[in-house]
Design a protein around this motif. Structure first.
Motif, mmCIF file in Angstrom:
data_model
loop_
_atom_site.group_PDB
_atom_site.id
_atom_site.type_symbol
_atom_site.label_atom_id
_atom_site.label_comp_id
_atom_site.label_asym_id
_atom_site.label_seq_id
_atom_site.Cartn_x
_atom_site.Cartn_y
_atom_site.Cartn_z
ATOM 1 N N ASP A 145 -0.707 2.412 9.936
ATOM 2 C CA ASP A 145 -1.607 3.654 10.000
ATOM 3 C C ASP A 145 -2.591 3.311 8.854
ATOM 4 N N ARG A 146 -2.544 2.136 8.126
ATOM 5 C CA ARG A 146 -3.543 1.896 7.002
ATOM 6 C C ARG A 146 -4.370 0.666 7.256
ATOM 7 N N LEU A 147 -4.120 -0.167 8.315
ATOM 8 C CA LEU A 147 -4.721 -1.506 8.411
ATOM 9 C C LEU A 147 -5.089 -1.719 10.067
ATOM 10 N N THR A 203 0.324 -11.193 -1.323
ATOM 11 C CA THR A 203 1.166 -9.963 -1.687
ATOM 12 C C THR A 203 0.878 -8.685 -1.132
ATOM 13 N N CYS A 204 1.863 -8.031 -0.597
ATOM 14 C CA CYS A 204 1.836 -6.616 -0.114
ATOM 15 C C CYS A 204 2.851 -5.784 -0.497
ATOM 16 N N ARG A 205 2.684 -4.494 -0.460
ATOM 17 C CA ARG A 205 3.860 -3.655 -0.941
ATOM 18 C C ARG A 205 4.688 -3.770 0.337
ATOM 19 N N GLU A 206 4.528 -3.765 1.532
ATOM 20 C CA GLU A 206 5.570 -3.524 2.575
ATOM 21 C C GLU A 206 5.126 -4.919 3.606
ATOM 22 N N ALA A 219 5.215 -4.966 6.938
ATOM 23 C CA ALA A 219 4.166 -4.673 7.984
ATOM 24 C C ALA A 219 2.763 -4.911 7.716
ATOM 25 N N GLU A 220 2.663 -5.021 6.360
ATOM 26 C CA GLU A 220 1.224 -5.226 5.885
ATOM 27 C C GLU A 220 0.729 -6.677 5.701
ATOM 28 N N LEU A 221 1.722 -7.491 6.030
ATOM 29 C CA LEU A 221 1.763 -9.075 6.075
ATOM 30 C C LEU A 221 1.337 -9.387 7.394
ATOM 31 N N THR A 241 6.409 -9.349 -1.007
ATOM 32 C CA THR A 241 6.216 -8.127 -0.910
ATOM 33 C C THR A 241 6.824 -7.530 -2.265
ATOM 34 N N THR A 242 6.313 -6.205 -2.415
ATOM 35 C CA THR A 242 6.862 -5.653 -4.029
ATOM 36 C C THR A 242 7.524 -4.516 -3.636
ATOM 37 N N ARG A 243 7.553 -3.723 -2.537
ATOM 38 C CA ARG A 243 8.185 -2.323 -2.419
ATOM 39 C C ARG A 243 9.039 -2.231 -1.289
ATOM 40 N N GLU A 244 9.217 -3.232 -0.558
ATOM 41 C CA GLU A 244 10.007 -3.474 0.754
ATOM 42 C C GLU A 244 10.857 -4.784 0.791
ATOM 43 N N GLY A 270 8.397 -9.917 -5.061
ATOM 44 C CA GLY A 270 7.514 -9.895 -6.434
ATOM 45 C C GLY A 270 6.208 -10.276 -6.206
ATOM 46 N N ARG A 271 5.402 -9.569 -7.427
ATOM 47 C CA ARG A 271 4.060 -10.099 -7.487
ATOM 48 C C ARG A 271 3.892 -11.479 -7.554
ATOM 49 N N ILE A 272 2.899 -12.153 -6.921
ATOM 50 C CA ILE A 272 2.532 -13.487 -7.405
ATOM 51 C C ILE A 272 2.355 -13.997 -8.754
ATOM 52 N N THR A 273 1.881 -12.877 -9.407
ATOM 53 C CA THR A 273 1.432 -13.242 -10.773
ATOM 54 C C THR A 273 2.711 -13.497 -11.572
ATOM 55 N N THR A 274 3.866 -12.678 -11.237
ATOM 56 C CA THR A 274 5.261 -12.820 -11.732
ATOM 57 C C THR A 274 5.654 -14.211 -11.504
ATOM 58 N N LEU A 322 -7.774 -9.617 -12.256
ATOM 59 C CA LEU A 322 -8.028 -9.824 -13.638
ATOM 60 C C LEU A 322 -6.790 -10.676 -14.222
ATOM 61 N N ASP A 323 -5.449 -10.368 -13.533
ATOM 62 C CA ASP A 323 -4.374 -10.956 -14.189
ATOM 63 C C ASP A 323 -4.121 -12.473 -13.589
ATOM 64 N N ILE A 324 -4.734 -12.714 -12.477
ATOM 65 C CA ILE A 324 -4.621 -14.001 -11.628
ATOM 66 C C ILE A 324 -5.487 -14.784 -12.651
ATOM 67 N N ASP A 372 -9.697 1.712 -8.072
ATOM 68 C CA ASP A 372 -8.532 1.550 -8.429
ATOM 69 C C ASP A 372 -7.375 1.655 -7.334
ATOM 70 N N GLY A 373 -7.863 2.046 -6.279
ATOM 71 C CA GLY A 373 -7.076 2.291 -5.055
ATOM 72 C C GLY A 373 -7.038 3.713 -4.568
ATOM 73 N N VAL A 374 -6.576 4.099 -3.332
ATOM 74 C CA VAL A 374 -6.606 5.527 -2.882
ATOM 75 C C VAL A 374 -5.447 6.182 -3.453
HETATM 76 N N1 NAP Z 1 0.396 -0.081 0.706
HETATM 77 C C1 NAP Z 1 0.833 1.063 1.184
HETATM 78 O O1 NAP Z 1 1.839 1.218 1.714
HETATM 79 C C2 NAP Z 1 0.038 2.443 0.872
HETATM 80 C C3 NAP Z 1 0.255 3.684 1.395
HETATM 81 C C4 NAP Z 1 -0.482 4.721 1.123
HETATM 82 C C5 NAP Z 1 -1.389 4.827 0.125
HETATM 83 N N2 NAP Z 1 -1.346 3.347 -0.429
HETATM 84 C C6 NAP Z 1 -2.726 3.454 -1.324
HETATM 85 O O2 NAP Z 1 -3.776 2.422 -1.109
HETATM 86 C C7 NAP Z 1 -3.851 1.896 -2.316
HETATM 87 C C8 NAP Z 1 -4.255 0.351 -2.194
HETATM 88 O O3 NAP Z 1 -2.832 -0.040 -1.746
HETATM 89 P P1 NAP Z 1 -2.642 -1.581 -1.317
HETATM 90 O O4 NAP Z 1 -1.192 -1.857 -1.202
HETATM 91 O O5 NAP Z 1 -3.653 -2.021 -0.257
HETATM 92 O O6 NAP Z 1 -3.286 -2.502 -2.788
HETATM 93 P P2 NAP Z 1 -2.836 -2.605 -4.219
HETATM 94 O O7 NAP Z 1 -2.227 -1.352 -4.695
HETATM 95 O O8 NAP Z 1 -3.838 -3.551 -4.608
HETATM 96 O O9 NAP Z 1 -1.495 -3.644 -3.783
HETATM 97 C C9 NAP Z 1 -1.178 -4.924 -3.134
HETATM 98 C C10 NAP Z 1 -0.416 -5.500 -3.607
HETATM 99 O O10 NAP Z 1 -0.819 -6.155 -4.841
HETATM 100 C C11 NAP Z 1 0.256 -6.158 -5.850
HETATM 101 N N3 NAP Z 1 -0.656 -5.738 -7.080
HETATM 102 C C12 NAP Z 1 -1.237 -4.739 -7.574
HETATM 103 N N4 NAP Z 1 -1.707 -4.781 -8.525
HETATM 104 C C13 NAP Z 1 -1.377 -6.257 -9.005
HETATM 105 C C14 NAP Z 1 -1.484 -7.083 -10.204
HETATM 106 N N5 NAP Z 1 -2.304 -6.512 -11.322
HETATM 107 N N6 NAP Z 1 -0.862 -8.326 -10.354
HETATM 108 C C15 NAP Z 1 -0.082 -8.709 -9.151
HETATM 109 N N7 NAP Z 1 -0.111 -8.244 -8.244
HETATM 110 C C16 NAP Z 1 -0.494 -6.771 -8.102
HETATM 111 C C17 NAP Z 1 0.775 -4.709 -5.516
HETATM 112 O O11 NAP Z 1 2.198 -4.946 -6.092
HETATM 113 P P3 NAP Z 1 2.779 -3.710 -6.849
HETATM 114 O O12 NAP Z 1 3.682 -2.814 -5.458
HETATM 115 O O13 NAP Z 1 3.926 -3.984 -7.878
HETATM 116 O O14 NAP Z 1 1.947 -2.698 -7.445
HETATM 117 C C18 NAP Z 1 0.958 -4.963 -3.992
HETATM 118 O O15 NAP Z 1 2.029 -5.881 -3.515
HETATM 119 C C19 NAP Z 1 -3.276 2.140 -3.485
HETATM 120 O O16 NAP Z 1 -3.838 2.959 -4.474
HETATM 121 C C20 NAP Z 1 -2.141 3.008 -2.647
HETATM 122 O O17 NAP Z 1 -1.860 4.284 -3.488
HETATM 123 C C21 NAP Z 1 -0.765 2.256 -0.194
#
Ligand code: NAP
Ligand code: FAD
Length: 260
Positions: A17-19, A144-147, A149-151, A181-184, A190-194, A227-229, A258-260
């Motif tokens: 629903d986001r991609l 690296t993605c949260r979930e 399905a995003e991969l 993945t970081t949240r599923e 884990g984050r690739i940086t970690t 910045l972290d990488i 910063d993200g939505v």
């Molecule tokens: N993805 C979703 O399911 C979802 C759903 C609804 C709304 N949103 C909103 O959409 C915006 C963008 O989300 P996104 O998931 O596309 O992008 P994102 O927030 O940049 O995250 C994408 C991936 O990058 C990782 N990440 C973020 N910052 C990092 C850093 N400094 N070093 C290493 N890894 C890092 C995240 O890990 P972490 O999980 O550890 O942060 C995540 O796995 C967010 O602000 C969010 O609130 C996302």
């Protein structure tokens, strides 16, 4: 549309629903380097074009152009763009630019492509470009993605490479795909940086740590990620390059904010 920059949508595929990803006709005169971005958009309600930067996800040899997009619910462009259908028209300004190009890197042996979220898009182009496989002995694609399905979009591109008529043989066993993945829950969390900091990614792949004599990198994610990488790459002795001054790594933002 009577605009000279109008292109026709040829296909659309929704991933979550986001991609979503879509393909459009390519202006005959458009030349670009894999990894570059262009401005695309729709006509705004005020009669002016509403344009945003988008990485071209297709390789430079492709007859069409592909894009991989976020859907921001209240985003000025993507709240509307997410509803496009084949046959619709979008605006595409044919002026490609960007730093995620081979020209901005000095020759090396191993290429790291570090992406988060839609930051995979420029690498979808570079992975399908024969130059990438010609220039490097090994290419490591981290995403690296949260979930999970995003991969999917990235995984589909990676899985298509070996059977690809043009580059399948060149890819051979040079490609390492490293999705996390970081949240599923998934096979690699884990984050690739970690995973770089702990050394886990190097142990998993079976290679030595980053070395400026060997490793080259392209980075595309949120500002915080970039910045972290960047800090990790610089700590390992790699220097940031540009089109005008090639070095060991290059960085581009996947989006502003910063993200939505
Ligand atoms: N993805 C979703 O399911 C979802 C759903 C609804 C709304 N949103 C909103 O959409 C915006 C963008 O989300 P996104 O998931 O596309 O992008 P994102 O927030 O940049 O995250 C994408 C991936 O990058 C990782 N990440 C973020 N910052 C990092 C850093 N400094 N070093 C290493 N890894 C890092 C995240 O890990 P972490 O999980 O550890 O942060 C995540 O796995 C967010 O602000 C969010 O609130 C996302
Ligand atoms: C160099 C460059 C290349 C880009 N390439 C792509 C691409 O290939 N695919 C793509 O979807 N977007 C890409 N973007 C982002 C894109 O330009 C727009 O921001 C996006 O299409 C949303 O537009 P909007 O008008 O709906 O919302 P905007 O007003 O542009 O954005 C609203 C907010 O949504 C968040 N956001 C925007 N884009 C993203 C994203 N991609 N991922 C996570 N959060 C986001 C940000 O917090 C932003 O402040 C790129 C941006 C830059 C600078």
């Amino acid at each position: 549309m009577t605009l000279p920059d109008a292109q026709t949508v040829t296909s659309v595929k929704h991933y979550t629903d986001r991609l979503f990803a879509f393909r459009v006709t390519r202006p005959q005169s458009l030349r670009f380097r894999s990894g570059e971005f262009v401005m695309i958009g729709l006509m705004g309600d005020n009669g002016k074009p509403l344009l945003r930067a988008y990485s071209i996800a297709s390789p430079s040899w492709d007859e069409e152009l592909e894009f991989y997009s976020i859907k921001v619910p209240d985003g000025p462009l993507t709240s509307r763009l997410q509803h496009i259908q084949p046959g619709d028209q979008i605006i595409l300004r044919p002026k490609p630019v960007g730093t995620l190009v081979h020209d901005a890197l000095l020759p090396g042996k191993r290429l790291w492509l570090f992406a988060t979220g839609t930051g995979f898009a420029p690498f979808a182009s570079l992975l399908r470009d024969p130059d990438t496989w010609d220039k490097y002995d090994q290419v490591i694609m981290t995403h690296t993605c949260r979930e999970v399905a995003e991969l999917t979009y990235g995984r589909e591109i990676v899985e298509s490479l070996k059977g690809d008529e043009l580059i399948g043989e060149m890819v051979g066993d040079k490609l390492v795909y490293y999705p996390t993945t970081t949240r599923e829950q998934s096979p690699k969390m884990g984050r690739i940086t970690t995973l770089i900091e702990s050394g886990e990614v190097f142990r998993d792949i079976g290679i030595p740590p980053l070395d400026p004599a060997v490793d080259r990198a392209m980075v595309c994610g949120s500002l915080a990620f970039n910045l972290d990488i960047k800090a990790l790459l610089e700590k390992a002795g790699l220097r940031e390059g540009a089109n005008s001054d090639p070095a060991e790594f290059v960085v581009e933002k996947a989006f502003v904010g910063d993200g939505v």
